[in-house]
Design an enzyme around this catalytic site. Structure first.
Site, PDB file in Angstrom:
ATOM      1  N   LYS A   1      13.523  15.630 -42.652  1.00 48.65           N
ATOM      2  CA  LYS A   1      13.722  15.930 -41.236  1.00 48.65           C
ATOM      3  C   LYS A   1      13.583  17.433 -41.071  1.00 48.65           C
ATOM      4  O   LYS A   1      14.253  18.209 -41.755  1.00 48.65           O
ATOM      5  CB  LYS A   1      15.111  15.464 -40.801  1.00 48.65           C
ATOM      6  CG  LYS A   1      15.339  15.492 -39.323  1.00 48.65           C
ATOM      7  CD  LYS A   1      16.593  14.696 -38.977  1.00 48.65           C
ATOM      8  CE  LYS A   1      16.928  14.837 -37.516  1.00 48.65           C
ATOM      9  NZ  LYS A   1      18.126  14.059 -37.159  1.00 48.65           N
TER      10      LYS A   1
ATOM     11  N   GLY B   1      12.375  12.890 -33.130  1.00 55.09           N
ATOM     12  CA  GLY B   1      13.557  12.846 -32.283  1.00 55.09           C
ATOM     13  C   GLY B   1      13.563  14.036 -31.355  1.00 55.09           C
ATOM     14  O   GLY B   1      12.596  14.801 -31.276  1.00 55.09           O
ATOM     15  N   SER B   2      14.675  14.203 -30.667  1.00 55.97           N
ATOM     16  CA  SER B   2      14.793  15.305 -29.724  1.00 55.97           C
ATOM     17  C   SER B   2      14.686  16.645 -30.420  1.00 55.97           C
ATOM     18  O   SER B   2      14.211  17.614 -29.859  1.00 55.97           O
ATOM     19  CB  SER B   2      16.155  15.241 -29.045  1.00 55.97           C
ATOM     20  OG  SER B   2      16.412  13.957 -28.602  1.00 55.97           O
TER      21      SER B   2
ATOM     22  N   VAL C   1      10.351  13.771 -38.367  1.00 57.58           N
ATOM     23  CA  VAL C   1      10.720  13.227 -39.668  1.00 57.58           C
ATOM     24  C   VAL C   1       9.439  12.753 -40.357  1.00 57.58           C
ATOM     25  O   VAL C   1       8.632  12.031 -39.765  1.00 57.58           O
ATOM     26  CB  VAL C   1      11.708  12.049 -39.533  1.00 57.58           C
ATOM     27  CG1 VAL C   1      12.103  11.515 -40.903  1.00 57.58           C
ATOM     28  CG2 VAL C   1      12.951  12.476 -38.749  1.00 57.58           C
TER      29      VAL C   1
ATOM     30  N   ASP D   1      26.576   9.903 -31.492  1.00 56.58           N
ATOM     31  CA  ASP D   1      25.256   9.445 -31.047  1.00 56.58           C
ATOM     32  C   ASP D   1      24.915   8.091 -31.660  1.00 56.58           C
ATOM     33  O   ASP D   1      23.808   7.875 -32.160  1.00 56.58           O
ATOM     34  CB  ASP D   1      24.194  10.495 -31.403  1.00 56.58           C
ATOM     35  CG  ASP D   1      22.932  10.336 -30.564  1.00 56.58           C
ATOM     36  OD1 ASP D   1      22.961   9.602 -29.552  1.00 56.58           O
ATOM     37  OD2 ASP D   1      21.899  10.949 -30.916  1.00 56.58           O
TER      38      ASP D   1
ATOM     39  N   GLY E   1       8.732   9.637 -37.768  1.00 50.71           N
ATOM     40  CA  GLY E   1       9.613   9.591 -36.598  1.00 50.71           C
ATOM     41  C   GLY E   1       9.678  10.933 -35.908  1.00 50.71           C
ATOM     42  O   GLY E   1       9.329  11.973 -36.476  1.00 50.71           O
TER      43      GLY E   1
HETATM   44  N1  LIG Z   1      15.890   8.587 -43.477  1.00 47.02           N
HETATM   45  C1  LIG Z   1      14.944   8.098 -42.707  1.00 47.02           C
HETATM   46  N2  LIG Z   1      14.068   7.186 -43.162  1.00 47.02           N
HETATM   47  C2  LIG Z   1      13.095   6.687 -42.362  1.00 47.02           C
HETATM   48  N3  LIG Z   1      12.909   7.037 -41.075  1.00 47.02           N
HETATM   49  C3  LIG Z   1      13.751   7.942 -40.571  1.00 47.02           C
HETATM   50  C4  LIG Z   1      14.810   8.533 -41.330  1.00 47.02           C
HETATM   51  N4  LIG Z   1      15.490   9.398 -40.551  1.00 47.02           N
HETATM   52  C5  LIG Z   1      14.894   9.367 -39.350  1.00 47.02           C
HETATM   53  N5  LIG Z   1      13.842   8.502 -39.348  1.00 47.02           N
HETATM   54  C6  LIG Z   1      12.949   8.197 -38.215  1.00 47.02           C
HETATM   55  O1  LIG Z   1      12.804   9.353 -37.412  1.00 47.02           O
HETATM   56  C7  LIG Z   1      13.326   9.101 -36.081  1.00 47.02           C
HETATM   57  C8  LIG Z   1      13.992  10.349 -35.539  1.00 47.02           C
HETATM   58  O2  LIG Z   1      15.038  10.732 -36.414  1.00 47.02           O
HETATM   59  P1  LIG Z   1      16.438  11.250 -35.869  1.00 47.02           P
HETATM   60  O3  LIG Z   1      16.971  10.198 -34.938  1.00 47.02           O
HETATM   61  O4  LIG Z   1      17.268  11.570 -37.027  1.00 47.02           O
HETATM   62  O5  LIG Z   1      15.997  12.557 -35.099  1.00 47.02           O
HETATM   63  P2  LIG Z   1      16.699  13.249 -33.856  1.00 47.02           P
HETATM   64  O6  LIG Z   1      15.885  14.432 -33.456  1.00 47.02           O
HETATM   65  O7  LIG Z   1      18.098  13.555 -34.243  1.00 47.02           O
HETATM   66  O8  LIG Z   1      16.616  12.027 -32.830  1.00 47.02           O
HETATM   67  P3  LIG Z   1      17.358  11.614 -31.480  1.00 47.02           P
HETATM   68  O9  LIG Z   1      16.631  12.289 -30.372  1.00 47.02           O
HETATM   69  O10 LIG Z   1      17.181  10.125 -31.425  1.00 47.02           O
HETATM   70  O11 LIG Z   1      18.771  11.958 -31.590  1.00 47.02           O
HETATM   71  C9  LIG Z   1      14.275   7.904 -36.258  1.00 47.02           C
HETATM   72  O12 LIG Z   1      14.413   7.154 -35.069  1.00 47.02           O
HETATM   73  C10 LIG Z   1      13.567   7.114 -37.353  1.00 47.02           C
HETATM   74  O13 LIG Z   1      12.520   6.346 -36.795  1.00 47.02           O
END
Ligand SMILES: Nc1ncnc2c1ncn2[C@@H]1O[C@H](COP(=O)(O)OP(=O)(O)OP(=O)(O)O)[C@@H](O)[C@H]1O
Length: 420
Positions: free
Chosen positions: A37, A17-18, A22, A126, A15
């Site tokens: 992460k 995210g912003s 991950v 969020d 994954g």
């Molecule tokens: N514990 C986990 N197990 C499996 N996949 C995960 C896990 N945590 C995050 N992911 C994957 O990684 C992606 C991004 O994680 P996360 O939303 O925590 O990051 P972010 O940078 O905070 O994102 P956002 O921009 O959506 O706020 C998630 O949408 C999911 O697909």
């Protein structure tokens, strides 16, 4: 599960995210998997978000089977890592069209998670489908991504007369958060309502029309359209979440008593120990333009949108016209680069950054594709505005959404307003 530093290897990316990527982490000792992460220490925002998430998750640790479990954290000279339970089932942002009973189960799990989060004095900030992840157990989802979360007792949070910080993803943000007035437990409930709609449809509750959408959410009396296949009970449930008056929104406790969720009982999902949920398998319910600067583009989006709505125009317009894109954003580079590498299994594009101006900062960790039809990366940093994927994008609202003149309001946004 504790993961000792250095005793693990990084697997495939699962994954993005912003604020970070991950990956799967694999323990050297037994091959066990977890999620890692990671934030680069060179990106202050990413690092702050991850540190915040670590702090919040530590305080919530193992407190609910419906919150992603915190396993630990570590760091290298260049990166900070958060170790989490691996949830392989994907997120609920794309599950539209599934069985209503499954949605009720997901909705129930999510309120239970929120109730726990709120009871610890934390506002998630969020709540959205992509932050609700399915585990290995059918019917069970867990709340993830606490990078934007806040303790309500934090001085910064309380001192709202001086500073208002709204965090989250615009399409899910409560009206009061969009207006920069407040962001409390009730705001999570609004976002929750939007997420339940998203579970029904597989698309965000609001159509993504950039600044127009921000205006509609923050300053109109409209509500998101309810999915056609929602029963009267479901509609009533959504009404309780999506009340424009935060004080009239129901709490998690109240929502758990609503007949829409009541059939999902604790007897069906054992809560005595967080682990037991993993053994539970069945739910048995009874029931554009010329070359322009980013700020001028943003301003122009607002022009003419808000006739007769001067304060609303001021609020959105002021934010829009006083922000600038950091063209050299890591996020932008990363997104373009990763999108061309299909094998990297990246689910989402991410960030462009807007930075401080005269005490007003509007950070939009999202991509705003200021691209022409050229595929040249350099060209992509100027000229017209379009949906980053060339059309309606992830919003999924079909042609009505249009691809042009669009801020991607599906991704996380931080709005900071300082009053002098
Ligand atoms: N514990 C986990 N197990 C499996 N996949 C995960 C896990 N945590 C995050 N992911 C994957 O990684 C992606 C991004 O994680 P996360 O939303 O925590 O990051 P972010 O940078 O905070 O994102 P956002 O921009 O959506 O706020 C998630 O949408 C999911 O697909």
């Amino acid at each position: 599960m504790e993961v000792e530093n250095s005793k693990w290897v990084r697997g495939k990316m699962i994954g993005k995210g912003s604020y970070g990527s991950v990956c799967v982490g694999i323990r050297e000792s037994d091959g066990g998997r977890f999620a890692v992460k990671t934030a680069s220490k060179q990106s202050l925002q990413s690092l702050e978000s991850l540190e915040n998430e670590i702090k919040i998750l530590r305080s919530l640790s193992s407190s609910s089977p419906f919150i992603v479990e915190y396993y630990g954290d570590d760091e290298t000279t260049s990166h900070r890592n958060l170790h989490l339970e691996y949830l392989p089932g994907g997120d609920v942002a794309r599950i539209g069209g599934v069985d209503v009973e499954l949605i009720r189960s997901y909705a129930w799990c999510l309120v239970k998670a929120l109730k726990e989060v709120h009871s610890k004095g934390v506002v998630h900030c969020d709540i959205k489908g992509s932050n609700v992840l399915a585990g290995p157990t059918h019917g069970v989802v867990k709340l993830a991504d606490f990078g934007s979360s806040k303790f309500v007792n934090d001085q910064e949070f309380q001192d709202q007369r001086c500073k208002i910080v709204s965090r989250g993803s615009p399409l899910w943000m409560a009206p009061e958060a969009v207006r920069g007035e407040a962001q409390g437990f009730e705001s999570d409930i609004w976002s929750y309502g939007c997420t339940v709609i998203e579970m029904f449809t597989g698309v965000p509750a609001w159509q993504d029309n950039g600044a127009r959408t921000l205006f509609k959410i923050g300053y109109s009396s409209e509500l998101p359209e309810y999915p056609k296949n929602v029963s009267e009970l479901g509609r009533d449930f959504l009404d309780k979440c999506l009340n424009r008056n935060p004080e009239q929104r129901w709490s998690c406790d109240q929502l758990l008593q609503h007949p829409f969720l009541v059939p999902v009982t604790v007897s069906k999902i054992t809560e005595s120990t967080p682990r037991s949920i993993l053994d539970w398998n069945n739910l048995d319910f009874s029931d554009d333009e010329e070359e322009s600067t980013p700020s001028s583009l943003l301003s122009s989006w607002c022009d003419g949108l808000f006739e007769g709505e001067s304060s609303a125009r001021d609020r959105v317009g002021k934010l829009a016209s006083t922000v600038m894109v950091n063209w050299e954003s890591d996020g932008w580079e990363e997104v373009r680069c990763l999108r061309s590498k299909k094998e990297e299994e990246v689910s989402e594009g991410t960030s462009s950054e807007y930075s401080d101006f005269e005490g007003v900062s509007w950070t939009i960790p999202t991509w705003i594709n200021l691209s022409s039809s050229s595929n040249d990366d350099n060209d992509e940093r100027s000229s017209s505005v379009s949906g980053a994927d060339g059309g309606g994008g992830r919003c999924g609202h079909g042609d009505s959404c249009g691809g042009g003149d669009m801020i991607d309001t599906t991704e996380r946004i931080n709005i900071e307003i300082w009053f002098k």
